[in-house]
Design an enzyme around this catalytic site. Structure first.
Site, PDB file in Angstrom:
ATOM      1  N   HIS A  12       2.273   5.333  -0.835  1.00 31.03           N
ATOM      2  CA  HIS A  12       2.928   4.897  -0.182  1.00 31.03           C
ATOM      3  C   HIS A  12       2.333   3.019  -0.368  1.00 31.03           C
ATOM      4  O   HIS A  12       2.835   1.862  -0.145  1.00 31.03           O
ATOM      5  CB  HIS A  12       2.250   4.387   1.029  1.00 31.03           C
ATOM      6  CG  HIS A  12       3.048   5.515   1.775  1.00 31.03           C
ATOM      7  ND1 HIS A  12       4.192   5.962   1.850  1.00 31.03           N
ATOM      8  CD2 HIS A  12       1.889   6.637   1.891  1.00 31.03           C
ATOM      9  CE1 HIS A  12       4.280   7.316   2.592  1.00 31.03           C
ATOM     10  NE2 HIS A  12       3.040   8.148   2.496  1.00 31.03           N
ATOM     11  N   HIS A 119      -1.942   8.959   5.672  1.00 32.32           N
ATOM     12  CA  HIS A 119      -1.012   8.774   6.362  1.00 32.32           C
ATOM     13  C   HIS A 119       0.318   7.765   6.786  1.00 32.32           C
ATOM     14  O   HIS A 119      -0.718   6.969   7.077  1.00 32.32           O
ATOM     15  CB  HIS A 119      -1.440  10.778   7.671  1.00 32.32           C
ATOM     16  CG  HIS A 119       0.279  10.727   7.994  1.00 32.32           C
ATOM     17  ND1 HIS A 119       1.563  10.680   7.623  1.00 32.32           N
ATOM     18  CD2 HIS A 119       0.794  10.208   8.945  1.00 32.32           C
ATOM     19  CE1 HIS A 119       2.622  10.786   7.975  1.00 32.32           C
ATOM     20  NE2 HIS A 119       1.788  10.373   9.131  1.00 32.32           N
TER      21      HIS A 119
END
EC number: 4.6.1.18
Length: 128
Positions: A12, A119
């Site tokens: 990410h 996450h």
């Protein structure tokens, strides 16, 4: 073995800047970050902000995660992100992605010591 925190960064984080006009950005990045190895990951978000700013989200607004867990946090500020979504015509191993560049608040789940993002849960548009 890759830690959850390292995996978050691999999947990410792209602090080096935004993809600007490069329409191949998602195809290249998804491959480069090993998200097309055994299947085409359907959706993935890259965050174009300094890692320190993304880590700081763990100490911002506490919200519920999509799965009901309570260790998610929403960023106080909008962040530059790129959403990559697999296209309908995409066939593994030739994964092909469409791209949207957005400015949104991000929601991440955090855990561990140090307390860091593990996450990417969601992104939230400006509330209308």
């Amino acid at each position: 073995k890759e830690s959850s925190a390292m995996k978050f960064e691999r999947q990410h984080m792209d602090s080096s800047g935004s993809p600007s006009s490069n329409s191949n950005y998602c195809n290249e990045m998804m491959r480069r970050r090993n998200m097309t190895q055994d299947r085409c990951k359907p959706v993935n978000t890259f965050v174009h902000e300094p890692l320190a700013d993304v880590r700081a989200v763990c100490f911002q607004k506490n919200v519920a995660c999509k799965n009901g867990q309570t260790n998610c946090y929403q960023s106080n500020s909008l962040m530059h992100i790129t959403d990559c979504r697999v296209t309908g015509s995409s066939k593994y191993p030739d994964c092909s992605y469409g791209m949207s560049q957005l400015e949104r608040s991000i929601v991440v789940a955090c855990e561990g010591s140090p307390y860091v993002p593990v996450h990417f849960d969601a992104s939230v548009g400006p509330s209308t």
